[in-house]
Design a protein around this motif. Structure first.
Motif, PDB file in Angstrom:
ATOM      1  N   ASP A  15      -6.631   1.361 -11.357  1.00 24.97           N
ATOM      2  CA  ASP A  15      -5.810   2.140 -10.604  1.00 24.97           C
ATOM      3  C   ASP A  15      -6.729   2.726  -9.193  1.00 24.97           C
ATOM      4  O   ASP A  15      -6.205   2.865  -8.158  1.00 24.97           O
ATOM      5  CB  ASP A  15      -5.318   3.457 -11.258  1.00 24.97           C
ATOM      6  N   THR A  21      -3.447   1.564   4.764  1.00 24.52           N
ATOM      7  CA  THR A  21      -2.583   2.732   5.444  1.00 24.52           C
ATOM      8  C   THR A  21      -3.259   3.164   6.639  1.00 24.52           C
ATOM      9  O   THR A  21      -2.824   3.473   7.635  1.00 24.52           O
ATOM     10  CB  THR A  21      -1.856   3.627   4.485  1.00 24.52           C
ATOM     11  N   PHE A  25       1.898   6.604  -7.005  1.00 29.90           N
ATOM     12  CA  PHE A  25       1.059   7.512  -7.302  1.00 29.90           C
ATOM     13  C   PHE A  25       1.420   8.746  -7.183  1.00 29.90           C
ATOM     14  O   PHE A  25       1.122   9.417  -8.242  1.00 29.90           O
ATOM     15  CB  PHE A  25      -0.216   6.936  -6.570  1.00 29.90           C
ATOM     16  N   GLU A  26       1.828   8.988  -5.898  1.00 30.87           N
ATOM     17  CA  GLU A  26       2.147  10.494  -5.966  1.00 30.87           C
ATOM     18  C   GLU A  26       3.179  10.917  -6.914  1.00 30.87           C
ATOM     19  O   GLU A  26       3.414  12.059  -7.503  1.00 30.87           O
ATOM     20  CB  GLU A  26       2.612  10.691  -4.617  1.00 30.87           C
ATOM     21  N   LEU A  58       1.002   4.095  -3.082  1.00 33.12           N
ATOM     22  CA  LEU A  58       0.821   5.404  -2.709  1.00 33.12           C
ATOM     23  C   LEU A  58       1.888   6.279  -3.185  1.00 33.12           C
ATOM     24  O   LEU A  58       1.685   7.600  -3.674  1.00 33.12           O
ATOM     25  CB  LEU A  58       0.180   5.494  -1.142  1.00 33.12           C
ATOM     26  N   ARG A  83      -0.085  11.747  -9.398  1.00 35.90           N
ATOM     27  CA  ARG A  83      -1.501  11.283  -9.337  1.00 35.90           C
ATOM     28  C   ARG A  83      -2.358  11.043 -10.401  1.00 35.90           C
ATOM     29  O   ARG A  83      -3.705  11.104 -10.537  1.00 35.90           O
ATOM     30  CB  ARG A  83      -2.339  12.059  -8.245  1.00 35.90           C
ATOM     31  N   ARG A 108      -7.266   0.269  -6.627  1.00 41.61           N
ATOM     32  CA  ARG A 108      -6.356  -0.190  -5.956  1.00 41.61           C
ATOM     33  C   ARG A 108      -5.779   1.036  -5.063  1.00 41.61           C
ATOM     34  O   ARG A 108      -5.274   1.181  -3.928  1.00 41.61           O
ATOM     35  CB  ARG A 108      -5.123  -0.363  -6.822  1.00 41.61           C
ATOM     36  N   LEU A 109      -6.189   2.302  -5.632  1.00 38.94           N
ATOM     37  CA  LEU A 109      -5.871   3.433  -4.692  1.00 38.94           C
ATOM     38  C   LEU A 109      -6.606   3.447  -3.473  1.00 38.94           C
ATOM     39  O   LEU A 109      -6.391   3.568  -2.295  1.00 38.94           O
ATOM     40  CB  LEU A 109      -6.183   4.835  -5.551  1.00 38.94           C
ATOM     41  N   ALA A 151      -5.358   0.780  -1.186  1.00 40.41           N
ATOM     42  CA  ALA A 151      -4.005   1.309  -0.369  1.00 40.41           C
ATOM     43  C   ALA A 151      -4.420   2.348   0.222  1.00 40.41           C
ATOM     44  O   ALA A 151      -3.593   2.311   1.872  1.00 40.41           O
ATOM     45  CB  ALA A 151      -3.269   1.757  -1.692  1.00 40.41           C
ATOM     46  N   GLU A 152      -5.373   3.110   0.202  1.00 38.75           N
ATOM     47  CA  GLU A 152      -5.464   4.359   1.378  1.00 38.75           C
ATOM     48  C   GLU A 152      -6.185   3.634   2.524  1.00 38.75           C
ATOM     49  O   GLU A 152      -5.947   4.103   3.803  1.00 38.75           O
ATOM     50  CB  GLU A 152      -6.475   5.330   0.671  1.00 38.75           C
ATOM     51  N   ALA A 191       0.956  -1.030   0.120  1.00 35.46           N
ATOM     52  CA  ALA A 191       0.074  -0.087  -0.044  1.00 35.46           C
ATOM     53  C   ALA A 191       0.878   1.215   0.127  1.00 35.46           C
ATOM     54  O   ALA A 191       0.564   2.052  -0.711  1.00 35.46           O
ATOM     55  CB  ALA A 191      -1.077  -0.064   1.234  1.00 35.46           C
ATOM     56  N   ARG A 192       1.921   1.245   0.812  1.00 32.60           N
ATOM     57  CA  ARG A 192       2.735   2.659   0.856  1.00 32.60           C
ATOM     58  C   ARG A 192       3.447   2.870  -0.359  1.00 32.60           C
ATOM     59  O   ARG A 192       3.737   3.500  -0.755  1.00 32.60           O
ATOM     60  CB  ARG A 192       3.640   2.428   2.228  1.00 32.60           C
TER      61      ARG A 192
END
Length: 285
Positions: free
Chosen positions: A263, A274, A251-252, A248, A256, A266-267, A270-271, A244-245
């Motif tokens: 995506d 975390t 992604f950043e 992310l 983004r 999965r986003l 992942a959020e 997850a980290r």
């Protein structure tokens, strides 16, 4: 003798937010000798039980013991169902106690049961609906949308008694899934699964894995020895947290930008991982 806190004292809640709490430890409300032990445990939330755990002849004394303890410590209380003669007395005694984190309403069979309980407690105390029968399951959607409802929980033992269903995972998948869907529709946190009776950790891990696979996010438990297993089984794994980290961070780094249809799911995952990892103090691999 009732123990009272100093006039301006603050009673600290459990560390883990009840909306994401994994382990809900049921403690017999007539066993005051177990209350402090439960408070020292690693349970995400404590539930003092003055319903099924207490003989009818001891309801009044157990209620008083629980109320006295809530003057200086915090816990949830499983109260008697709306149709019982004890429900009103439970609410009268518990309302306004400084340590009352919320109530778990036994045998919730309608949205009105939740709202009446919520209003009798002053409109500010969370009410968790314990769903324990075929009728409760059929009403789960309405219960999940009731004013004052906080979260749903599955009373699996009473459900099996009511329906004749076995404890087999396949047989119990339907009521559990109904609670998951109802919770989502009602915009509630994930529901809480029923307890595992066996103290064998292999059985507990297997049943907790089923809980997670069906989308439930907490579990009632009957013994402090079960707590660590439940907390670990319902938490994201360190490898999940690492993924997850990393996702992310990538992604950043790419501004983004959504690359394809996978995506966004999965986003979201992942959020969520975390957020839970931060709340539970889980480190990556």
């Amino acid at each position: 003798m009732k123990v009272r806190t100093p006039e301006n004292a603050t009673i600290a809640p459990r560390t883990i937010d009840a909306r994401i709490a994994r382990s809900w430890l049921l403690v017999n409300g007539s066993r005051i000798d177990l209350f402090d032990q439960a408070e020292r445990s690693c349970a995400d939330q404590i539930v003092l039980d003055i319903e099924d755990a207490v003989d009818p002849q001891r309801k009044s004394s157990a209620r008083e013991d629980v109320a006295a303890w809530l003057e200086h410590s915090s816990a949830w209380v499983r109260i008697n169902d709306r149709s019982s003669k004890y429900w009103s007395d439970d609410l009268d005694r518990l309302a306004g106690l400084p340590g009352l984190a919320g109530v778990i309403l036994a045998k919730t069979e309608s949205a009105e049961h939740i709202t009446e309980t919520f209003d009798r407690l002053g409109g500010g105390t969370p009410v968790l609906a314990l769903v324990e029968s075929a009728l409760c399951i059929e009403q789960a959607g309405a219960i999940a949308r009731a004013r004052g409802v906080f979260r749903l929980a599955f009373g699996s033992g009473d459900y099996r008694r009511d329906t004749g269903t076995s404890a087999d995972d396949l047989a119990m998948a339907y009521p559990r899934s109904r609670l998951v869907v109802a919770s989502r529709v009602g915009r509630l946190p994930g529901p809480i699964d029923g307890p595992t009776v066996s103290n064998r950790h292999t059985v507990l891990r297997e049943q907790s894995a089923v809980t997670v696979s069906l989308g439930l996010t907490g579990k009632l438990c009957l013994d402090t020895d079960q707590l660590q297993v439940i907390n670990e089984a319902i938490s994201p794994t360190p490898s999940d947290v690492t993924w997850a980290r990393q996702f992310l961070a990538d992604f950043e780094a790419r501004g983004r930008i959504i690359r394809d249809g996978s995506d966004l799911p999965r986003l979201g995952r992942a959020e969520q991982i975390t957020r839970l990892a931060d709340a539970f103090g889980i480190c990556r691999n």
